[in-house]
Design an enzyme around this catalytic site. Structure first.
Site, PDB file in Angstrom:
ATOM      1  N   TYR A  73       0.827  -1.205   0.000  1.00 32.96           N
ATOM      2  CA  TYR A  73       0.000   0.000   0.000  1.00 32.96           C
ATOM      3  C   TYR A  73       0.865   1.261   0.000  1.00 32.96           C
ATOM      4  O   TYR A  73       0.542   2.245  -0.660  1.00 32.96           O
ATOM      5  CB  TYR A  73      -0.929  -0.007   1.218  1.00 32.96           C
ATOM      6  CG  TYR A  73      -1.763   1.240   1.354  1.00 32.96           C
ATOM      7  CD1 TYR A  73      -2.871   1.455   0.550  1.00 32.96           C
ATOM      8  CD2 TYR A  73      -1.431   2.219   2.288  1.00 32.96           C
ATOM      9  CE1 TYR A  73      -3.641   2.603   0.666  1.00 32.96           C
ATOM     10  CE2 TYR A  73      -2.188   3.373   2.418  1.00 32.96           C
ATOM     11  CZ  TYR A  73      -3.290   3.557   1.599  1.00 32.96           C
ATOM     12  OH  TYR A  73      -4.029   4.708   1.725  1.00 32.96           O
ATOM     13  N   TYR A  97      -7.300  10.766  10.495  1.00 32.87           N
ATOM     14  CA  TYR A  97      -6.636  11.176  11.734  1.00 32.87           C
ATOM     15  C   TYR A  97      -7.122  12.550  12.191  1.00 32.87           C
ATOM     16  O   TYR A  97      -7.355  12.770  13.376  1.00 32.87           O
ATOM     17  CB  TYR A  97      -5.119  11.184  11.557  1.00 32.87           C
ATOM     18  CG  TYR A  97      -4.541   9.824  11.227  1.00 32.87           C
ATOM     19  CD1 TYR A  97      -5.053   8.656  11.789  1.00 32.87           C
ATOM     20  CD2 TYR A  97      -3.481   9.700  10.337  1.00 32.87           C
ATOM     21  CE1 TYR A  97      -4.525   7.417  11.477  1.00 32.87           C
ATOM     22  CE2 TYR A  97      -2.944   8.462  10.034  1.00 32.87           C
ATOM     23  CZ  TYR A  97      -3.467   7.327  10.610  1.00 32.87           C
ATOM     24  OH  TYR A  97      -2.939   6.101  10.305  1.00 32.87           O
ATOM     25  N   GLY A 134     -13.515   1.385   6.860  1.00 28.81           N
ATOM     26  CA  GLY A 134     -14.794   2.055   7.021  1.00 28.81           C
ATOM     27  C   GLY A 134     -15.705   1.371   8.018  1.00 28.81           C
ATOM     28  O   GLY A 134     -16.787   1.862   8.313  1.00 28.81           O
ATOM     29  N   VAL A 136      -5.459  -1.674   8.233  1.00 33.61           N
ATOM     30  CA  VAL A 136      -6.724  -2.409   8.156  1.00 33.61           C
ATOM     31  C   VAL A 136      -6.860  -2.876   6.713  1.00 33.61           C
ATOM     32  O   VAL A 136      -6.619  -2.108   5.770  1.00 33.61           O
ATOM     33  CB  VAL A 136      -7.913  -1.523   8.571  1.00 33.61           C
ATOM     34  CG1 VAL A 136      -9.232  -2.241   8.357  1.00 33.61           C
ATOM     35  CG2 VAL A 136      -7.763  -1.072  10.026  1.00 33.61           C
ATOM     36  N   GLY A 192      -9.927   0.747  12.428  1.00 27.89           N
ATOM     37  CA  GLY A 192      -8.828   1.684  12.667  1.00 27.89           C
ATOM     38  C   GLY A 192      -9.110   2.574  13.862  1.00 27.89           C
ATOM     39  O   GLY A 192      -8.246   2.783  14.720  1.00 27.89           O
TER      40      GLY A 192
END
Length: 160
Positions: A25, A131, A93, A87, A97
């Site tokens: 990622y 965040y 969603g 995650v 997290g």
């Protein structure tokens, strides 16, 4: 049913797989050199220096948070440094997290730690917005430096 729990030895293979997924990622698919044995020793050896929590449901582990203690000389107490939070894409969603971060915040508050901090890549806008939605603020006046690889070895061998 969603749950956050401390990692166990038998979680090492899935945590290492998620670390590899995180590296992909973050556009560094070949950067992970960690091994199952190394991760197990770091997490569960005679003197653990890192800690991990996993987010799981009936489908298994969906994410993890790997962290260690830091220390604020100004505050005079420890804090938590979140090294990795990841995650699985298909589980994002769903609150994993946030639940992992709340768990770490709870540990910090319970133990009297001054802060929970972490780094995020500047291009990772979805995470940055997530965040910020939690009330976390970027520390824009600080620049992270890293000494590694050949420069680390060269500097270490340069003497005083």
């Amino acid at each position: 049913m969603k749950a956050i729990r401390e990692a166990r030895r038998d979680d090492v293979p899935i945590i290492l797989q998620l670390i590899h997924d995180l590296a992909v990622y973050e556009k560094e698919p070949d950067a992970v050199r960690n091994t199952p044995e190394g991760l197990e020793e770091a997490l569960f050896g005679s003197h653990p220096r890192i800690f991990a929590h996993v987010a799981e449901d009936d489908g298994g582990v969906q994410g993890f948070a790997l962290w260690f203690l830091n220390y604020s000389t100004w505050e005079g107490v420890h804090g938590i440094y979140l090294e990795d939070l990841y995650v699985r894409p298909e589980a994002r969603g769903a609150g994993y997290g946030k639940a992992l971060l709340q768990t770490l915040a709870g540990i910090a508050a319970e133990r009297g730690y001054a802060r929970v901090e972490w780094s995020v890549l500047n291009w990772n806008e979805p995470s940055i917005q997530f965040y910020r939605s939690l009330g976390a603020l970027p520390q824009e006046e600080w620049i992270t430096f890293r000494l590694s690889g050949a420069p680390l070895a060269g500097f270490a061998g340069a003497g005083a």
